[in-house]
Design an enzyme around this catalytic site. Structure first.
Site, mmCIF file in Angstrom:
data_model
loop_
_atom_site.group_PDB
_atom_site.id
_atom_site.type_symbol
_atom_site.label_atom_id
_atom_site.label_comp_id
_atom_site.label_asym_id
_atom_site.label_seq_id
_atom_site.Cartn_x
_atom_site.Cartn_y
_atom_site.Cartn_z
ATOM 1 N N ASN A 112 0.926 -1.417 0.266
ATOM 2 C CA ASN A 112 -0.033 0.036 -0.030
ATOM 3 C C ASN A 112 0.692 1.214 0.121
ATOM 4 O OD1 ASN A 112 0.879 -0.594 2.554
ATOM 5 N ND2 ASN A 112 -1.162 -0.226 3.625
ATOM 6 N N LYS A 161 13.416 -6.081 -0.346
ATOM 7 C CA LYS A 161 12.459 -7.038 -1.184
ATOM 8 C C LYS A 161 11.148 -6.280 -1.119
ATOM 9 C CE LYS A 161 9.663 -10.416 -1.793
ATOM 10 N NZ LYS A 161 8.062 -10.096 -2.036
ATOM 11 N N ASP A 207 11.517 -17.324 2.523
ATOM 12 C CA ASP A 207 12.465 -17.980 3.472
ATOM 13 C C ASP A 207 13.814 -17.822 3.372
ATOM 14 O OD1 ASP A 207 10.211 -18.677 5.223
ATOM 15 O OD2 ASP A 207 10.117 -20.753 4.247
ATOM 16 N N GLU A 212 6.088 -4.182 11.715
ATOM 17 C CA GLU A 212 4.946 -3.236 11.956
ATOM 18 C C GLU A 212 4.036 -4.113 11.205
ATOM 19 O OE1 GLU A 212 1.880 -1.443 10.746
ATOM 20 O OE2 GLU A 212 3.187 -0.401 9.452
ATOM 21 N N CYS A 228 -2.871 0.023 7.622
ATOM 22 C CA CYS A 228 -2.690 -0.633 8.894
ATOM 23 C C CYS A 228 -3.103 0.303 9.996
ATOM 24 C CB CYS A 228 -1.201 -0.919 9.269
ATOM 25 S SG CYS A 228 -0.125 0.289 9.246
#
Length: 360
Positions: A33, A56, A94, A128, A162
């Protein structure tokens, strides 16, 4: 970056130098977002602290991040100082988060962060994650101000923030009037494509839209009052205010990350605080009242990283501290906090042969 502090011991026989030195490689993972802003808020402190960085980007925001990193390279940043690795988190996540060459992870996103924290090992983490940000409205609140902030806080970015208001906890005595004011403002929201400068646009994926619809259907089956007709076309969901929501409904606790907002009616401030604190999230919240003493008492009681008084939750300027409690995160963001988190402390102790008399 080397930051020194000077410590004396006993008769000044020992002097300790505290150094803050870079961790090494910081892995930065921003969300879809705010792919640029929340990347820069990780990149800047990492570089200031003397680290290199691997970015990333989110799958849905990779192009903007790639352009940004290209700009860094055009500006003359040394090769290898900032690298960008694209790919689905399910395929490369991972590998990156468990890589022995990564010395720190700064992640913004959903509950994926909890999985990362369990796998990353003994390295500093800055997480976060999600939130169920509560808006507590007291009897003396300015309802026009509250309604405006509910629209801004609950429906901007189509609720995909969020820090969006995720549940309104309104005192019963003013709930009817507040709901009518919010309904009138919801009716004015424009729904459509972002190219048309609409207020409500599609949510990010079909799976997100399906999840939101599941919350809506659960609320409908359990008797919530729909203030608007539920409408969906593909990933585009029209804004919906749900009144008379009860604690047994999923929407009372789960984060929709879309333009759906539940209203729970409460009979006391304590009831509102209890609902807020019973959540497994603790990112942000807000309180609306004209009584600053009540506002501060409620703020102290709310188990959230930040509480806004008479305003909707917000990330705020990047130098403000920003943190979540419980499942909403680990550590605190903000430039100073991030720089400190992205360094390690090392002490060098100088032992003098005789006492020093520099202190008189």
């Amino acid at each position: 970056m080397y930051a020194f502090q000077y410590f004396l011991y006993c008769l000044c026989i020992s002097i300790a130098l505290k150094l803050q030195i870079p961790l090494g490689v910081v892995l930065a993972i921003p969300p879809f977002n705010y792919p640029v802003n929340l990347a820069v808020s990780k990149i800047a402190p990492a570089l200031i602290a003397g680290n290199s960085l691997v970015l990333k980007p989110p799958t849905q925001g990779a192009v903007s991040c790639l352009h940004m990193v290209h700009c860094f390279h055009l500006a003359g940043f040394p090769k290898g100082l900032i690298s960008c690795v694209t790919g689905k988190g399910s395929e490369i996540g991972d590998f990156l988060t468990m890589h022995p060459g990564v010395n720190c992870i700064s992640f913004t996103g959903g509950d994926t962060g909890i999985a990362i924290s369990k796998k990353a090992g003994m390295i500093p983490l800055q997480m976060e994650l999600g939130g169920k940000d509560a808006c507590i409205v007291l009897e003396d609140a300015d309802l026009d101000l509250v309604a405006a902030n509910i629209i801004k806080g609950g429906f901007s970015y189509s609720g995909q923030r969020c820090t969006a208001i995720k549940v309104v906890l309104a005192m019963e005595s003013i709930a009817d009037a507040l709901v009518e004011k919010v309904k009138a403002r919801v009716a004015k929201l424009r729904v459509g494509a972002p190219e048309d400068d609409c207020d409500i646009t599609s949510v990010v994926t079909e799976s997100s839209a399906n999840f939101i619809e599941g919350l809506v259907m659960d609320a409908k089956e359990k008797g919530a009052t729909f203030c608007q007709e539920y409408k969906r076309e593909g990933n585009l969901i029209w804004p919906l205010l749900l009144d008379n929501v009860r604690p047994d409904m999923r929407i009372a606790w789960e984060e929709p990350f879309g333009p759906i907002l539940p209203v729970l009616r409460i009979n006391s401030v304590e009831e509102g605080i209890h609902h807020c604190n019973a959540s497994n999230f603790g990112l942000q919240g807000c309180v609306f009242t004209k009584d600053i003493n009540k506002a501060l008492l409620i703020s102290d009681a709310m188990e959230t990283g930040t509480v806004q008084i008479n305003s909707a939750p917000a990330r705020g300027p990047d130098h403000f501290p920003f943190q979540g409690l419980k499942d909403s995160g680990i550590g605190s963001q903000g430039i100073t906090n991030s720089i400190n988190m992205m360094t390690k402390v090392k002490s060098t102790v100088i032992n003098l042969p005789t006492p020093s008399y520099t202190m008189g």
